[in-house]
Design a protein around this motif. Structure first.
Motif, PDB file in Angstrom:
ATOM      1  N   THR A  75       0.843  -1.190   0.000  1.00  0.00           N
ATOM      2  CA  THR A  75       0.000   0.000   0.000  1.00  0.00           C
ATOM      3  C   THR A  75       0.878   1.240   0.000  1.00  0.00           C
ATOM      4  OG1 THR A  75      -1.645  -1.232   1.230  1.00  0.00           O
ATOM      5  CG2 THR A  75      -1.893   1.140   1.209  1.00  0.00           C
ATOM      6  N   ASN A  80      -1.124   6.684   3.239  1.00  0.00           N
ATOM      7  CA  ASN A  80      -1.265   6.450   4.680  1.00  0.00           C
ATOM      8  C   ASN A  80      -0.896   7.683   5.480  1.00  0.00           C
ATOM      9  OD1 ASN A  80      -2.121   3.852   4.246  1.00  0.00           O
ATOM     10  ND2 ASN A  80      -0.090   2.948   4.583  1.00  0.00           N
ATOM     11  N   GLU A  96      -5.192  -3.531   4.858  1.00  0.00           N
ATOM     12  CA  GLU A  96      -4.078  -3.699   3.931  1.00  0.00           C
ATOM     13  C   GLU A  96      -4.515  -4.639   2.808  1.00  0.00           C
ATOM     14  OE1 GLU A  96      -0.875  -2.463   3.708  1.00  0.00           O
ATOM     15  OE2 GLU A  96      -1.610  -1.046   5.192  1.00  0.00           O
ATOM     16  N   ARG A  98      -2.667  -4.928  -0.234  1.00  0.00           N
ATOM     17  CA  ARG A  98      -1.452  -5.490  -0.822  1.00  0.00           C
ATOM     18  C   ARG A  98      -0.580  -6.105   0.264  1.00  0.00           C
ATOM     19  NH1 ARG A  98      -0.598  -2.492  -5.876  1.00  0.00           N
ATOM     20  NH2 ARG A  98      -2.700  -2.351  -6.713  1.00  0.00           N
TER      21      ARG A  98
END
Length: 197
Positions: A75, A80, A96, A98
Motif C-alpha cells: 500500500t 497512509n 491492507e 497489498r
C-alpha cells in the motif's frame, strides 16, 4: 487493524496441471494469455491484474508483459501519511490490500510471428487464497454475463413499452438503470431511451 502476512508461510494453489501456466507455454495473444491466467487465478482462489509491460523503443510495440496476483506490492505510504495527517476528513480506512505477494507470470513476444512465450511463472502466495464460494467476488472475476445483460435490457424495454400508465414505471426504470451502471452495462444506450430521476 492490519493483517500481517509474512514471507515465511507459502500458499500453493491446488490446481490441475493442465490449468497451470508452465515455462515455455505459447499463446497467440496477450488477451488469450490473460484469459488463461485469470482462469487459473479463479481456480486457485486469487485475482489477477496486469502489472507492467515494456515496449520496443523503435517500433513502440509491446514485447514484454507481466501479470501478477492482486496482492502484489504494498500500500502506498504517501496515502497512509496523508490520511493520518488530515484529521478533518473522516474516511473509512481500508485494511491492507497489498501484501507483497510474489506470484506472477511473465511473457515475452517472439521475434518472429505474433506468439507470446511464458518466461517466468511463480506459483506461491504469501496470503491465504479465497474459497470457491467467494472467488466470484474478487475484482478480476466480477462480471455480468452477456446473457444476463441482454435479459436485463430486454426486461427494461418490455417494462418501458408495456407500462405507460404505471405511476411507478419511472422509479423502476431508474433503479434498473442504476443496476445496469453498477454492472458496467452502458445505461445511456440510445436505443433504450430510458427516463431518469
Amino acid at each position: 487493524m492490519s493483517e500481517n502476512y509474512g514471507e515465511d508461510q507459502l500458499y500453493i494453489p491446488q490446481v490441475a496441471d493442465d490449468q497451470k501456466p508452465k515455462y515455455g507455454m505459447e499463446f497467440s495473444s496477450i488477451d488469450e494469455t490473460f484469459s488463461f491466467y485469470n482462469q487459473y487465478a479463479r481456480e486457485s482462489g486469487f485475482s489477477a491484474r496486469i502489472n507492467s509491460s515494456k515496449k520496443n523503443k523503435i517500433t513502440n510495440e509491446v514485447v514484454w508483459k507481466m501479470f501478477v496476483c492482486f496482492k502484489e506490492g504494498h500500500t502506498d505510504d504517501q496515502r497512509n501519511k496523508q490520511a493520518k495527517g488530515d484529521q478533518r476528513t473522516r474516511e473509512r480506512t481500508r485494511g491492507e490490500v497489498r501484501t507483497g505477494c510474489k506470484s506472477k507470470i511473465s511473457l515475452v513476444k517472439k521475434q518472429t510471428g505474433s506468439a507470446w512465450v511464458v518466461t517466468n511463472f511463480t506459483e506461491g502466495h504469501n496470503h491465504p487464497l479465497s474459497t470457491p464460494s467467494k472467488v466470484h467476488l474478487l475484482r478480476s472475476h466480477r462480471n455480468v454475463s452477456a446473457a444476463k445483460k441482454a435479459l436485463t435490457q430486454r426486461s427494461i424495454l418490455d417494462n418501458h413499452h408495456n407500462n405507460d400508465d404505471d405511476p411507478y414505471e419511472e422509479e423502476l426504470t431508474s433503479i434498473a438503470v442504476v443496476l445496469l451502471d453498477v454492472h458496467g452495462v452502458a445505461a445511456k444506450d440510445k436505443h433504450l431511451n430510458l427516463k431518469l430521476f
